[in-house]
Design an enzyme around this catalytic site. Structure first.
Site, PDB file in Angstrom:
ATOM      1  N   LYS A 146      -9.627 -10.395  -6.925  1.00 28.71           N
ATOM      2  CA  LYS A 146     -10.578  -9.477  -7.218  1.00 28.71           C
ATOM      3  C   LYS A 146     -10.094  -8.316  -7.232  1.00 28.71           C
ATOM      4  CE  LYS A 146     -11.983 -10.748  -2.931  1.00 28.71           C
ATOM      5  NZ  LYS A 146     -11.831 -12.060  -2.505  1.00 28.71           N
TER       6      LYS A 146
ATOM      7  N   LYS B 234      -1.540 -12.770 -10.896  1.00 28.35           N
ATOM      8  CA  LYS B 234      -2.303 -13.304  -9.884  1.00 28.35           C
ATOM      9  C   LYS B 234      -3.773 -13.268 -10.102  1.00 28.35           C
ATOM     10  CE  LYS B 234      -2.933 -13.568  -4.976  1.00 28.35           C
ATOM     11  NZ  LYS B 234      -4.445 -13.145  -5.039  1.00 28.35           N
TER      12      LYS B 234
ATOM     13  N   LYS C 196       0.948  -1.208   0.167  1.00 25.20           N
ATOM     14  CA  LYS C 196       0.056  -0.002   0.095  1.00 25.20           C
ATOM     15  C   LYS C 196       0.994   1.337  -0.031  1.00 25.20           C
ATOM     16  CE  LYS C 196      -4.462   1.313   0.751  1.00 25.20           C
ATOM     17  NZ  LYS C 196      -5.525   0.548   0.332  1.00 25.20           N
TER      18      LYS C 196
HETATM   19  P1  ADP Z   1      -8.247 -11.853  -3.709  1.00 22.92           P
HETATM   20  O1  ADP Z   1      -6.707 -11.670  -4.011  1.00 22.92           O
HETATM   21  O2  ADP Z   1      -9.023 -12.269  -4.727  1.00 22.92           O
HETATM   22  O3  ADP Z   1      -8.832 -10.570  -2.893  1.00 22.92           O
HETATM   23  P2  ADP Z   1      -8.367 -13.215  -1.061  1.00 22.92           P
HETATM   24  O4  ADP Z   1      -7.056 -12.253  -0.813  1.00 22.92           O
HETATM   25  O5  ADP Z   1      -9.621 -12.854  -0.616  1.00 22.92           O
HETATM   26  O6  ADP Z   1      -8.277 -13.118  -2.780  1.00 22.92           O
HETATM   27  O7  ADP Z   1      -7.904 -14.708  -0.960  1.00 22.92           O
HETATM   28  C1  ADP Z   1      -8.705 -15.691  -0.166  1.00 22.92           C
HETATM   29  C2  ADP Z   1      -7.953 -17.184  -0.131  1.00 22.92           C
HETATM   30  O8  ADP Z   1      -7.946 -17.478  -1.615  1.00 22.92           O
HETATM   31  C3  ADP Z   1      -6.700 -16.841   0.404  1.00 22.92           C
HETATM   32  O9  ADP Z   1      -6.446 -18.302   1.047  1.00 22.92           O
HETATM   33  C4  ADP Z   1      -5.694 -16.662  -0.568  1.00 22.92           C
HETATM   34  O10 ADP Z   1      -4.267 -17.147  -0.431  1.00 22.92           O
HETATM   35  C5  ADP Z   1      -6.601 -17.614  -1.859  1.00 22.92           C
HETATM   36  N1  ADP Z   1      -5.988 -16.984  -3.055  1.00 22.92           N
HETATM   37  C6  ADP Z   1      -6.528 -15.755  -3.759  1.00 22.92           C
HETATM   38  N2  ADP Z   1      -6.186 -15.662  -4.996  1.00 22.92           N
HETATM   39  C7  ADP Z   1      -5.463 -16.871  -5.289  1.00 22.92           C
HETATM   40  C8  ADP Z   1      -4.997 -17.348  -6.363  1.00 22.92           C
HETATM   41  N3  ADP Z   1      -4.824 -16.567  -7.450  1.00 22.92           N
HETATM   42  N4  ADP Z   1      -4.449 -18.436  -6.530  1.00 22.92           N
HETATM   43  C9  ADP Z   1      -4.400 -19.334  -5.473  1.00 22.92           C
HETATM   44  N5  ADP Z   1      -5.012 -18.885  -4.021  1.00 22.92           N
HETATM   45  C10 ADP Z   1      -5.501 -17.700  -4.067  1.00 22.92           C
END
Ligand code: ADP
Ligand code: TRP
Length: 311
Positions: free
Chosen positions: A193, A190, A111
């Protein structure tokens, strides 16, 4: 039986990265462990300031968990804010760790590196997550690769507390599904969201098709690497080899095969999800909160004794 705990932020629709990184390992492991699955609504508040959206997301995520195969009669599915011991214990940890220590956290550092101002909640985020995990004497935390550092913070918080006040918390271990540790998104970064590059887990076939068709294909290589990288979450390297060899340069056929693979995973889940009402989801969360509090309140009582605030 050992205990497993994980959390997901209710910050938007789940995507296939969340499924492979967090939900699928959780569903598989929940057969062997006593399982806790938490909707991290207070963590979401560090970024989301839309009450109607947050409310809808919480209900949606509860439905998603159940549709993805988690049995609410076995696993404890609850929302963080229903168990106030989480924020209470986070404060205790914040009083034990230093500012420079928290400044090393990726979410905060990223950030700041972007020139943005982090709120104090984001800064303290790892200590709330440590509280989530440690309140339940957790053995294993299934998460995606990006959460590894947070589990290290939880171990540090446990060690600091134990050092200061005597053995109280056990140090948890992360469990990362190495083969698909990070599912890439439609742009090759990666899947997240926050990057707008997702393939939705509960999208309609049209939405899935649209997302897959939008995957960026590099024109010079032999095979479309971005499509292949996502496909790897669904099939083994050898299963994919014949498909990709038979369709060299025929990106459309390859993408159609990926759509079919996504469909066969998600269509049954989508159907199950449609059968769960809002009232069902709220009842599941209420029941989960009651069960979670039995553990959290007992642990927190112990903590209050140790630190000297129960008189
Ligand atoms: P985002 O990056 O979409 O905001 P979150 O941070 O809410 O996702 O992640 C929720 C869970 O899903 C966590 O355990 C995170 O490590 C896993 N996760 C999120 N994106 C991925 C990805 N591209 N590949 C594997 N695991 C992921
Ligand atoms: N920080 C996690 C994420 O963004 C969500 C989370 C909150 C969590 N508390 C947790 C994950 C406890 C595992 C254990 O994905």
């Amino acid at each position: 039986m050992q205990r497993m705990f994980t959390g997901l932020q209710p910050s938007g629709a789940l995507h296939i990265g969340n499924y492979f990184g967090a939900l699928k390992p959780f569903v598989e492991l929940s057969k062997e462990y006593e399982s806790f699955l938490m909707i991290a609504d207070y963590h979401a508040l560090t970024s989301l300031k839309e009450p109607a959206e947050l409310r809808a997301n919480i209900v949606n995520v509860a439905k998603d968990y159940v549709a993805a195969g988690i049995d609410p009669a076995k696993a404890v599915i609850f929302k963080q804010s229903d168990v106030p011991e989480h924020t209470e214990l986070a404060w205790v940890f914040e009083c034990l760790v230093t500012v420079p220590f928290l400044m090393q956290a990726h979410a905060y550092k990223d950030k700041v590196a972007k020139g943005l101002e982090a709120n104090a909640g984001l800064f303290a985020y790892p200590m709330l997550m440590a509280a989530d995990i440690l309140l339940y004497d957790t053995d294993v935390v299934p998460v995606g690769q990006d959460q590894r550092q947070h589990i290290e913070y939880a171990r540090e918080a446990a060690a600091k507390f134990n050092n200061a006040f005597g053995e109280t918390f056990q140090e948890p271990k992360e469990r990362i599904l190495e083969t698909v540790a990070v599912v890439p998104g439609t742009d090759g970064k990666k899947m997240s969201k926050s990057y707008g590059n997702t393939i939705p887990l509960f999208g309609t076939k049209d939405e899935i098709t649209k997302a897959v068709m939008s995957i960026v294909t590099d024109s010079d290589g032999e095979r479309p690497e971005n499509v292949h990288a996502i496909h790897r979450a669904f099939k083994t390297e050898s299963e994919l080899a014949s498909l990709y060899e038979a369709n060299t340069k025929n990106y459309k056929a390859i993408k159609e095969a990926l759509i079919e693979d996504i469909e066969s995973l998600t269509a049954p889940m989508r159907e199950k999800r449609d059968s769960i009402s809002d009232a069902d989801a709220k009842a599941i969360l209420q029941n989960g909160a009651e069960r979670a509090r039995v553990f959290a309140s007992a642990k927190m009582k112990h903590v209050r004794d140790k630190i000297g605030i129960s008189i």
